[in-house]
Design an enzyme around this catalytic site. Structure first.
Site, short mmCIF file in Angstrom:
data_model
loop_
_atom_site.label_atom_id
_atom_site.label_comp_id
_atom_site.label_asym_id
_atom_site.label_seq_id
_atom_site.Cartn_x
_atom_site.Cartn_y
_atom_site.Cartn_z
N SER A 84 0.72 -1.24 0.38
CA SER A 84 -0.56 0.12 -0.11
C SER A 84 0.65 1.65 0.33
CB SER A 84 -1.00 -0.02 1.25
OG SER A 84 -1.83 -1.04 1.96
N ILE B 52 -8.41 -5.00 -4.26
CA ILE B 52 -7.99 -4.49 -3.42
C ILE B 52 -7.07 -3.49 -3.64
CG2 ILE B 52 -9.04 -5.99 -1.71
CD1 ILE B 52 -6.40 -7.49 -1.92
N CYS B 53 -6.08 -3.11 -3.16
CA CYS B 53 -5.21 -2.57 -2.57
C CYS B 53 -4.12 -2.34 -4.34
CB CYS B 53 -4.90 -2.48 -1.68
SG CYS B 53 -3.63 -1.24 -1.20
N PRO B 54 -3.74 -1.63 -5.45
CA PRO B 54 -4.77 -0.11 -5.51
C PRO B 54 -5.24 -0.22 -6.50
CG PRO B 54 -2.40 -0.92 -6.66
CD PRO B 54 -2.69 -2.25 -5.91
#
Lengths: 325, 74
Positions: free
Chosen positions: A28, B10-12
């Site tokens: 992230s 999900i991310c990203p």
């Protein structure tokens, strides 16, 4: 075993809780930086490193804990790190990110972590072991950055800590909508990391929180009933799953969620690569990133740099592919 | 109105796909993004606001799922 269980869960549950709430994931942090120049999670990570940089090294200096420095196998650290990074980007989370997302009810990261364990076992004791041994061959005697520079560790620690502190205080980190201020959470995660060193020392293990070895130890126990790999770290990971589940439930962020079949297979592949790369590099974004970087292990720094490069390379290629189908 | 279903992603990917989709909108055009990943909701609101587009509505449409209505400014 009882001491390991109590101290393992004692560290693992708060660790899982706070990495879920703080969204601590190197994938992230790297992707946010690449795609939006957003440093929110990077600041959380920097705060976790800074607090341990001071506390853990001080405890080591005072002789309270023994700082075990991984050997500097530079080829394995860089090759393994890069492959781990590719895996983390495909899985949609590094080892800490994928683990805490299991507690949020995300099936993709669950599949990734199962594959992670398989990849790690295959590289540790299975068919891929010769590849690991080959890559681990070239190594240097100097294991830490101060050793490489030939200086007293505090000549690296103090300027580095000052630099991190200066950057963290530059302007307040971004604020989450659903969660509190990242820097505060980074410090808490750093304190838990320090507690991890103390707890680990108390059980005779001599290294802080890590994920790769404990994850494969769980698979080893389940499939072979061999408990030799089980130690304090194993219980930390079990605690992590529980803690992140508690965190997600408390924040109303728990729900079973499944991606498409294609994405699920990508995450499985990403997990395998993370397991392989993590064992080759001797650690992952937790063992190297959270635990090894603050003690200035040269292998950890090199592995972290190559992990981020692997994440960025994959993120960039994927960004072009996913948005131009 | 265009609908971008990013449930389960999900991310990203949710934020990256949204960003690219918003860039392709005509001035004044709207897009509704469906997402069930909190961190991506945070990123989308942080990244999208302040550019040449704005969020008209952010609605929690169910437990841990959101609808984000974005408009490209004229």
């Amino acid at each position: 075993m009882l001491l390991q269980l109590v101290l393992g869960l004692g560290v693992g549950i708060p660790f899982g809780f706070f990495i879920q709430r703080g969204r601590f994931c190197v994938n992230s942090a790297s992707q946010d930086l690449l795609f939006a120049k957003d440093v929110t999670i990077l600041k959380l990570y920097a705060a976790a490193v800074l607090s341990q940089l001071i506390l853990v090294n001080l405890l080591g200096q005072l002789g309270v804990i023994r700082l075990t420095m991984p050997p500097f196998f530079w080829l394995a650290a860089s090759a393994g790190g890069f492959i781990f990074g590719i895996g983390a980007a495909l899985a949609g989370g590094c080892s800490s990110g994928s683990c805490y997302r299991i507690g949020e009810g995300l099936v993709g990261p669950f599949v990734a972590v199962v594959a992670f364990a398989i990849g790690a076992m295959a590289t540790q004791v299975g068919a891929l072991r010769p590849v690991k041994e080959l890559l681990r061959g070239p190594r240097l005697a100097e294991a830490s950055l101060p050793d490489l520079l030939g200086v007293n560790p505090w000549l690296v620690i103090i300027p580095l800590a000052a630099l991190l502190l200066f950057w963290l205080l530059q302007r307040p980190g971004g604020r989450f909508i659903f969660s509190p201020i990242p820097i505060k959470f980074g410090v808490i995660i750093g304190l838990i990391g320090t507690a991890g060193w103390l707890a680990s020392s108390a059980t005779g293990r001599g290294y802080g929180i890590s994920v790769v070895q404990p994850i494969s130890s769980i698979l080893q126990v389940v499939t072979t009933a061999d408990i030799r790999g089980v130690n304090w770290g194993t219980f930390v990971i079990l605690g992590l799953f529980l803690g992140s589940f508690i965190g997600a439930r408390g924040a109303r962020e728990f729900r079973w969620r499944t991606p498409s079949a294609r994405r699920l297979m990508q995450q499985f592949g990403g997990g395998l690569l993370m397991g392989f790369g993590g064992v080759v590099a001797g650690g992952c974004t937790v063992g190297h990133g959270l635990t090894g970087v603050p003690i200035l292990s040269a292998t950890s720094w090199l592995a972290m740099i190559t992990i981020v490069m692997g994440i960025w390379a994959t993120g960039y290629i994927r960004f072009i592919m996913e948005t131009n189908p | 109105m265009k609908i971008l279903d990013l449930m389960g992603e999900i991310c990203p990917l949710p934020e990256v796909i949204t960003k690219r989709a918003v860039e392709k909108l005509a001035p004044g055009e709207q897009i509704k993004v469906l997402v069930d990943y909190p961190k991506s909701v945070e990123n989308i609101t942080r990244w999208v606001n302040g550019g040449s587009q704005k969020i008209l509505e952010l609605k929690e449409s169910g437990p841990c799922q959101w609808e984000i209505l974005i408009q490209k400014e004229a």
